[in-house]
Scaffold this motif. Structure first.
Motif, short mmCIF file in Angstrom:
data_model
loop_
_atom_site.label_atom_id
_atom_site.label_comp_id
_atom_site.label_asym_id
_atom_site.label_seq_id
_atom_site.Cartn_x
_atom_site.Cartn_y
_atom_site.Cartn_z
N ILE A 5 -12.47 12.96 39.26
CA ILE A 5 -12.30 13.96 40.32
C ILE A 5 -12.29 15.32 39.67
CG2 ILE A 5 -10.75 14.87 42.09
CD1 ILE A 5 -9.75 11.96 42.51
N ILE A 6 -13.10 16.22 40.21
CA ILE A 6 -13.16 17.59 39.70
C ILE A 6 -12.83 18.53 40.85
CG2 ILE A 6 -14.63 19.41 38.75
CD1 ILE A 6 -16.35 17.19 37.48
N ASN A 7 -11.81 19.35 40.65
CA ASN A 7 -11.45 20.38 41.63
C ASN A 7 -11.74 21.75 41.04
OD1 ASN A 7 -10.64 18.91 43.83
ND2 ASN A 7 -8.46 18.95 43.31
N GLY A 8 -12.26 22.63 41.87
CA GLY A 8 -12.60 23.98 41.45
C GLY A 8 -11.52 25.00 41.73
N PRO A 9 -11.93 26.25 41.86
CA PRO A 9 -11.00 27.37 41.91
C PRO A 9 -10.00 27.30 43.06
CG PRO A 9 -13.24 28.09 42.46
CD PRO A 9 -13.33 26.68 41.99
N ASN A 10 -8.79 27.66 42.71
CA ASN A 10 -7.65 27.79 43.61
C ASN A 10 -7.09 26.46 44.10
OD1 ASN A 10 -7.68 30.70 43.53
ND2 ASN A 10 -9.53 30.54 44.79
N LEU A 11 -7.72 25.35 43.76
CA LEU A 11 -7.22 24.06 44.20
C LEU A 11 -6.02 23.60 43.36
CD1 LEU A 11 -10.63 22.51 45.14
CD2 LEU A 11 -8.79 23.18 46.70
N ASN A 12 -5.73 24.32 42.29
CA ASN A 12 -4.50 24.09 41.55
C ASN A 12 -3.29 24.55 42.36
OD1 ASN A 12 -5.75 26.70 40.98
ND2 ASN A 12 -3.95 27.10 39.72
N LEU A 13 -3.52 25.27 43.44
CA LEU A 13 -2.43 25.79 44.28
C LEU A 13 -2.21 24.95 45.54
CD1 LEU A 13 -3.15 29.62 44.01
CD2 LEU A 13 -1.51 28.26 42.71
N LEU A 14 -2.82 23.77 45.61
CA LEU A 14 -2.61 22.91 46.79
C LEU A 14 -1.12 22.59 46.93
CD1 LEU A 14 -5.64 20.49 46.51
CD2 LEU A 14 -5.29 22.32 48.19
N GLY A 15 -0.67 22.61 48.16
CA GLY A 15 0.74 22.40 48.44
C GLY A 15 1.52 23.70 48.50
N VAL A 16 0.90 24.78 48.01
CA VAL A 16 1.54 26.10 47.98
C VAL A 16 0.74 27.10 48.82
CG1 VAL A 16 2.22 28.02 46.48
CG2 VAL A 16 2.46 25.68 45.66
N ARG A 17 -0.57 27.06 48.72
CA ARG A 17 -1.42 28.05 49.38
C ARG A 17 -1.83 27.60 50.77
NH1 ARG A 17 -7.71 27.06 47.73
NH2 ARG A 17 -7.99 28.69 49.25
N GLU A 18 -1.91 28.51 51.67
CA GLU A 18 -2.47 28.30 53.02
C GLU A 18 -2.19 26.89 53.56
OE1 GLU A 18 -6.46 30.77 53.15
OE2 GLU A 18 -6.23 29.72 51.22
N LYS A 19 -0.93 26.58 53.72
CA LYS A 19 -0.51 25.25 54.12
C LYS A 19 -1.08 24.83 55.47
CE LYS A 19 3.69 25.29 51.39
NZ LYS A 19 5.14 25.13 51.39
N SER A 20 -1.35 25.79 56.33
CA SER A 20 -1.92 25.45 57.64
C SER A 20 -3.34 24.90 57.50
CB SER A 20 -1.94 26.68 58.56
OG SER A 20 -2.77 27.70 58.01
N ILE A 21 -4.01 25.20 56.41
CA ILE A 21 -5.37 24.69 56.15
C ILE A 21 -5.33 23.50 55.21
CG2 ILE A 21 -7.63 25.23 55.13
CD1 ILE A 21 -7.14 28.17 55.98
N TYR A 22 -4.55 23.60 54.13
CA TYR A 22 -4.60 22.63 53.04
C TYR A 22 -3.41 21.67 52.97
CZ TYR A 22 -8.35 25.70 51.56
OH TYR A 22 -9.50 26.44 51.53
N GLY A 23 -2.40 21.87 53.81
CA GLY A 23 -1.27 20.97 53.83
C GLY A 23 -0.20 21.31 52.81
N ASN A 24 0.83 20.45 52.76
CA ASN A 24 2.02 20.68 51.93
C ASN A 24 2.02 19.90 50.62
OD1 ASN A 24 2.97 22.17 54.09
ND2 ASN A 24 4.10 20.44 54.96
N THR A 25 1.05 19.04 50.42
CA THR A 25 1.06 18.14 49.27
C THR A 25 0.29 18.74 48.10
OG1 THR A 25 1.10 16.27 50.82
CG2 THR A 25 0.51 15.79 48.53
N SER A 26 0.88 18.67 46.92
CA SER A 26 0.15 19.10 45.72
C SER A 26 -0.90 18.04 45.40
CB SER A 26 1.11 19.25 44.53
OG SER A 26 1.54 17.98 44.08
#
Length: 139
Positions: A5-26
């Protein structure tokens, strides 16, 4: 079976950034669940905010892994170089997106990568990754 699995830019902030779009889970929490679910498969993870590093990773594994799941973030819409790297390797690549990019800004509606990928999965939250893994397992 080995899947990268390869994640690109800003996906290291999942669970923190724009929770309404990306959710609460890291992603790390989700990855732990995914690895438990598919304990008989090696699932490796790589994240980078740098386009060239993503290309290097594709070159490194693109001839030896059984599948690649890539969420290139914003590079999806801009990177001909990543598209070329995907086209150059043998390993099947599935493009994924957490959000439904077609319900978002107009510029997100175009993927530079899609034509080089086996398929695209978008809009199912983190489950988009699981769906891609399921496809790769089914072969």
């Amino acid at each position: 079976m080995k899947i990268q699995i390869i994640n690109g830019p800003n996906l290291n902030l999942l669970g923190v950034r724009e929770k309404s779009i990306y959710g609460n889970t890291s992603f790390e929490s989700y990855l732990e669940e995914l690895r438990k679910r598919y304990a008989n498969i090696t699932i490796n993870y790589y994240q980078s905010n740098v386009e060239g590093e993503i290309i290097n990773k594709l070159h490194e594994i693109g001839f030896e892994y059984d599948g690649i799941v890539i969420n290139a973030g914003a590079y999806t819409h801009t990177s001909i170089a990543i598209a070329d790297a995907i086209a150059a390797i043998n390993t099947p690549v599935i493009e994924v997106h957490i959000s439904n990019v077609h319900k978002r800004e107009e510029f997100r509606h175009t993927s530079m990568l899609a034509a080089s990928c086996r398929g695209v999965i978008a809009g199912f939250g983190m489950d988009s990754y699981r769906l891609a893994v399921e496809y790769l397992i089914a072969g």
